[in-house]
Scaffold this active site. Structure first.
Site, PDB file in Angstrom:
ATOM      1  N   GLU A  57     -37.202 -44.264 -64.252  1.00 51.50           N
ATOM      2  CA  GLU A  57     -38.671 -44.317 -64.167  1.00 51.50           C
ATOM      3  C   GLU A  57     -39.316 -44.126 -65.536  1.00 51.50           C
ATOM      4  OE1 GLU A  57     -40.162 -41.871 -60.990  1.00 51.50           O
ATOM      5  OE2 GLU A  57     -38.871 -42.844 -59.487  1.00 51.50           O
ATOM      6  N   GLU A  63     -33.838 -45.434 -55.849  1.00 55.22           N
ATOM      7  CA  GLU A  63     -34.766 -44.655 -55.038  1.00 55.22           C
ATOM      8  C   GLU A  63     -35.668 -45.613 -54.278  1.00 55.22           C
ATOM      9  OE1 GLU A  63     -37.093 -41.582 -56.831  1.00 55.22           O
ATOM     10  OE2 GLU A  63     -35.541 -41.074 -58.314  1.00 55.22           O
TER      11      GLU A  63
END
Length: 360
Positions: free
Chosen positions: A182, A287
Site C-alpha cells: 500500500e 488483501e
C-alpha cells in the site's frame, strides 16, 4: 490496510544467523491517469493494442489473514473446515514495524509459519515486510524522505539481510514478500509519495540485499491500494527485474462504489491486469474484503469471479471485522456467498500456476 493491529508479542530471541506528483493546476483523475500511464510506456485505456488478460475460469491458491502471531496458525485449519474442508493454501502474516528488530523477524513466529508452509508443497507463505520504521507512527512526509535517503545509503541493509538469512534457515526461502505494501497511500511510513525516485531505488536495494542470501527463492509482490489514492502507483513501480508479482489490495470503497467502477477507475483492476500482462507477470490480491458498503455480497461474488478469470498467483481475504466473513458476524449475506463460492475448493495443484512460474 492494517490500523495498528501489530504489536510485539514477545522479545526477540537470539539471531539464527549472524519523484513526487507535480504541483500546479489540478488535473482530473482521467487526465492524470492517461499522462502517467503514457509516461510509463503503457497505452491509455482504449488505445490499441491491449494485452489479453482473461483466462478460463480456474482455481486460485487462496487463504485469509487470520492473525499475525504463531498462535493464529490453527485458525487456518478451522476456517478451512468452515469452508467444507477447502484447501486453504496461503498463509498471510505481517512483520510488526515498531522498530528495526521487528523487521529482522521473531524466530519462533517465523519458524512456525515456515513449518506450516512446509507441511504441504502446494502452500505459500505471504509475508508483509515494512520498509521503514516505525511503520505506523504518523511520520511526516519530510521525515519519510529523509529515511528513504538513509536507506539508499545502506544504513538499513543489515536488517533485511538478517531477515532473509533467517527465513532461509527456517525453511521459508520461497516466501512471497509484500514489501512496503500500500505504498501509494498515506497510512504507512513505508510509502512512496514523499519521494518516488528514492522509494523505487530503496525497494531495489532491499530486493538486492535479500536476494544475495544463498538458498533464497523469494518472490517480491508489488502491492498498492486499488485506485489513485495519494499518488499513482505506476510512479512507484521499481522495475520488472525486482518485481515478481503485481498485487493490489482491493476493498469495496469508496462508499456507494460499484464493482464495475472498481474495474474501470484509473489505476483500478483493469489497469492492474493490463500492466502485469505487458510485463509477463501474474497478479495477486493480498488483501481484499468489505469496508465501506456494509454487507455486500455482490462485491464478494464479483471479486472471486475476477480472481478466477485472470492470471492470479494467489488471493487472501482480510478476515476480521469489518472486512471478513468467518471471524466477523456483521456480514451474514456476504459470508453465505463466500462460503458457497469457496466451500470444498481444492485449490491449485502443487507446482503449477503463475506464482511458481514467476519466481526468479
Amino acid at each position: 490496510m492494517r490500523f495498528g493491529r501489530l504489536t510485539l508479542a514477545a522479545a526477540a530471541l537470539l539471531l539464527i544467523t549472524t519523484a513526487s506528483v507535480p504541483s500546479g493546476t489540478p488535473l482530473s483523475q482521467t487526465e492524470r491517469h492517461d499522462a502517467v500511464l503514457s509516461s510509463d510506456a503503457i497505452q491509455p485505456r482504449g488505445a490499441a493494442p491491449r494485452p489479453v488478460v482473461q483466462r478460463a475460469k480456474h482455481e486460485v491458491p487462496f487463504g485469509a489473514f487470520v492473525g499475525s502471531w504463531d498462535n493464529y496458525i490453527p485458525n487456518i485449519a478451522r476456517m478451512a473446515t468452515w469452508l467444507g474442508n477447502a484447501n486453504m493454501q496461503v498463509g498471510h502474516t505481517y512483520l510488526a514495524g515498531n522498530g528495526w528488530q521487528d523487521i529482522e523477524g521473531e524466530n519462533v513466529v517465523l519458524g512456525l509459519w515456515s513449518q506450516w508452509r512446509q507441511g504441504d508443497p502446494s502452500r505459500k507463505l505471504v509475508l508483509g515486510v515494512p520498509m521503514l520504521v516505525p511503520n505506523e507512527g504518523n511520520v511526516p512526509d519530510a521525515e519519510v524522505a529523509r529515511l528513504l535517503a538513509r536507506g539508499n545509503k545502506g544504513e538499513f541493509d543489515q536488517h533485511f539481510l538478517k531477515l532473509a538469512r533467517k527465513l532461509v534457515a527456517l525453511g521459508g526461502g520461497d516466501t512471497v514478500v509484500t514489501l512496503g505494501w500500500e505504498m501509494n497511500g498515506v497510512t504507512y511510513t513505508s510509502r512512496c509519495k514523499p519521494d518516488p525516485t528514492a522509494w523505487k531505488a530503496y525497494w531495489r536495494r532491499i530486493v538486492g540485499v535479500m536476494r544475495s542470501v544463498p538458498g533464497q527463492h523469494f518472490q517480491f509482490d508489488f502491492a498498492p491500494n486499488r485506485g489513485l489514492d495519494a499518488v499513482p502507483w505506476t510512479r512507484c513501480y521499481p522495475g520488472d527485474d525486482v518485481v515478481d508479482i503485481i498485487g493490489m489490495d482491493s476493498y469495496d470503497q469508496p462508499a456507494g462504489g460499484t464493482f464495475d467502477e472498481y474495474v474501470s477507475e484509473p489505476y483500478g483492476l483493469q489497469d492492474q491486469v493490463e500492466f502485469a500482462a505487458k510485463r509477463g507477470k501474474p497478479v495477486s490480491y493480498p488483501e481484499w474484503g468489505l469496508f465501506r458498503n456494509g454487507d455486500n455480497p455482490e462485491f464478494v461474488r464479483r471479486m472471486v469471479e475476477w480472481m478466477r478469470t485472470h492470471d492470479t498467483a494467489y488471493q487472501t481475504l482480510t478476515d476480521y471485522c469489518p472486512h471478513g466473513f468467518w471471524q466477523c458476524d456483521r456480514n451474514p449475506r456476504s459470508s453465505s456467498v463466500f462460503k458457497q463460492l469457496m466451500a470444498g475448493s481444492p485449490g491449485a495443484a502443487a507446482g503449477t500456476g503463475s506464482a511458481q512460474a514467476a519466481g526468479r
